[in-house]
Design a protein around this motif. Sequence first.
Motif, mmCIF file in Angstrom:
data_model
loop_
_atom_site.group_PDB
_atom_site.id
_atom_site.type_symbol
_atom_site.label_atom_id
_atom_site.label_comp_id
_atom_site.label_asym_id
_atom_site.label_seq_id
_atom_site.Cartn_x
_atom_site.Cartn_y
_atom_site.Cartn_z
ATOM 1 N N UNK A 170 1.064 -13.560 5.228
ATOM 2 C CA UNK A 170 -0.050 -12.639 5.054
ATOM 3 C C UNK A 170 -1.234 -13.394 4.461
ATOM 4 N N UNK A 171 -2.112 -13.889 5.324
ATOM 5 C CA UNK A 171 -3.194 -14.785 4.896
ATOM 6 C C UNK A 171 -4.334 -14.076 4.178
ATOM 7 N N UNK A 172 -4.375 -12.741 4.202
ATOM 8 C CA UNK A 172 -5.440 -12.018 3.513
ATOM 9 C C UNK A 172 -5.176 -11.922 2.008
ATOM 10 N N UNK A 173 -3.949 -12.163 1.606
ATOM 11 C CA UNK A 173 -3.574 -12.047 0.199
ATOM 12 C C UNK A 173 -3.770 -13.377 -0.514
ATOM 13 N N UNK A 174 -4.468 -13.343 -1.628
ATOM 14 C CA UNK A 174 -4.702 -14.550 -2.415
ATOM 15 C C UNK A 174 -3.465 -14.917 -3.234
ATOM 16 N N UNK A 175 -3.331 -16.204 -3.534
ATOM 17 C CA UNK A 175 -2.262 -16.676 -4.403
ATOM 18 C C UNK A 175 -2.368 -16.000 -5.771
ATOM 19 N N UNK A 176 -1.232 -15.611 -6.321
ATOM 20 C CA UNK A 176 -1.229 -14.956 -7.623
ATOM 21 C C UNK A 176 -1.340 -13.452 -7.548
ATOM 22 N N UNK A 177 -1.156 -12.887 -6.352
ATOM 23 C CA UNK A 177 -1.312 -11.441 -6.191
ATOM 24 C C UNK A 177 0.002 -10.676 -6.223
ATOM 25 N N UNK A 178 1.115 -11.375 -6.487
ATOM 26 C CA UNK A 178 2.415 -10.696 -6.522
ATOM 27 C C UNK A 178 2.384 -9.565 -7.545
ATOM 28 N N UNK A 179 2.819 -8.379 -7.117
ATOM 29 C CA UNK A 179 2.815 -7.221 -7.998
ATOM 30 C C UNK A 179 1.643 -6.288 -7.782
ATOM 31 N N UNK A 180 0.577 -6.788 -7.156
ATOM 32 C CA UNK A 180 -0.571 -5.932 -6.843
ATOM 33 C C UNK A 180 -0.250 -5.076 -5.616
ATOM 34 N N UNK A 181 -1.000 -4.021 -5.439
ATOM 35 C CA UNK A 181 -0.856 -3.257 -4.207
ATOM 36 C C UNK A 181 -1.232 -4.143 -3.020
ATOM 37 N N UNK A 182 -0.448 -4.067 -1.966
ATOM 38 C CA UNK A 182 -0.614 -4.971 -0.832
ATOM 39 C C UNK A 182 -1.943 -4.754 -0.092
ATOM 40 N N UNK A 183 -2.350 -3.513 0.054
ATOM 41 C CA UNK A 183 -3.614 -3.230 0.736
ATOM 42 C C UNK A 183 -4.810 -3.660 -0.114
ATOM 43 N N UNK A 184 -4.763 -3.353 -1.409
ATOM 44 C CA UNK A 184 -5.855 -3.742 -2.299
ATOM 45 C C UNK A 184 -5.997 -5.253 -2.373
ATOM 46 N N UNK A 185 -4.869 -5.955 -2.360
ATOM 47 C CA UNK A 185 -4.910 -7.414 -2.424
ATOM 48 C C UNK A 185 -5.474 -8.026 -1.145
ATOM 49 N N UNK A 186 -5.523 -7.243 -0.063
ATOM 50 C CA UNK A 186 -6.021 -7.733 1.229
ATOM 51 C C UNK A 186 -7.498 -7.424 1.456
ATOM 52 N N UNK A 187 -8.066 -6.550 0.634
ATOM 53 C CA UNK A 187 -9.388 -6.001 0.915
ATOM 54 C C UNK A 187 -10.497 -7.043 0.932
ATOM 55 N N UNK A 188 -10.581 -7.879 -0.084
ATOM 56 C CA UNK A 188 -11.713 -8.794 -0.203
ATOM 57 C C UNK A 188 -11.829 -9.725 1.006
ATOM 58 N N UNK A 189 -10.743 -10.377 1.349
ATOM 59 C CA UNK A 189 -10.788 -11.303 2.481
ATOM 60 C C UNK A 189 -10.990 -10.563 3.804
ATOM 61 N N UNK A 190 -10.427 -9.371 3.913
ATOM 62 C CA UNK A 190 -10.610 -8.594 5.133
ATOM 63 C C UNK A 190 -12.078 -8.222 5.322
ATOM 64 N N UNK A 191 -12.726 -7.738 4.271
ATOM 65 C CA UNK A 191 -14.129 -7.351 4.369
ATOM 66 C C UNK A 191 -15.025 -8.545 4.659
ATOM 67 N N UNK A 192 -14.682 -9.694 4.097
ATOM 68 C CA UNK A 192 -15.498 -10.890 4.314
ATOM 69 C C UNK A 192 -15.466 -11.378 5.762
#
Length: 265
Positions: A79-101
């Motif tokens: 899952x390349x949209x998720x940044x390193x260190x995001x374990x435990x965060x909501x999966x969709x929220x962790x994907x938002x920044x890179x997806x929007x960019x």
Amino acid sequence: MVEKEEVGGGISEEEAAQYDRQIRLWGLEAQKRLRASRVLLVGMKGLGAEIAKNLILAGVKGLTMLDHEQVSPEDPGAQFLIRTGSVGRNRAEASLERAQNLNPMVDVKVDTEDIEKKPESFFTQFDAKVIFCPVKEALEVDWSSEKAKAALKRTTSDYFLLQVLLKFRTDKGRDPSSDTYGEDSELLLQIRNDVLDSLGVSPDLLPEDFVRYCFSEMAPVCAVVGGILAQEIVKALSQRDPPHNNFFFFDGMKGNGIVECLGPK
């Protein structure tokens, strides 16, 4: 000159420049229909990330990523949209920044609620819904029929692999885990024998080394399957071409994809 964006579905000059190659490929009217479409994508693991990427780059009006699960240690591997260190965060929220960019022209949103809790009215706001759901009934084929027997030799072994994984998930309530590799490998082999026997076909149709490919998502496979699925969504939204009929299987080890027409039982 292309019109400025308007309620009627026109696109701006900036959008015309952004989507120039696509407009040349499938035409301005198809791009307008795509640009007016809102899509719901449920599930943001590796495959979901690939679908999101392709739809955002294609230029839909809006994409809502819905996932109530947390990022697992295995997720960043595919899952390349998720940044390193995001374990435990909501999966969709962790994907938002890179997806929007990927494309600021697309309205990307996040929903962290369980889809099971959504009222029927929630889904009416979307032009397309991408939901990963059980496919057990769709995959049921009566292999004792003469037509099915004739098709058996050309049916990809991936069909039977999927049946085994579905049975594993039903029995264990989860997917195979690398934490219990030995135990799950033995169970997968037993399920293979039971499932293929119940279907009336030889277990040899699925070689024993299949268990090696059952323990995690593979990024290249997600990329290929996500590209194909996103292409089908674009077809539906742009009304350009009919969708494929009716199952697409991709073998990540052989590097080939096959469209299978599997009729109901």
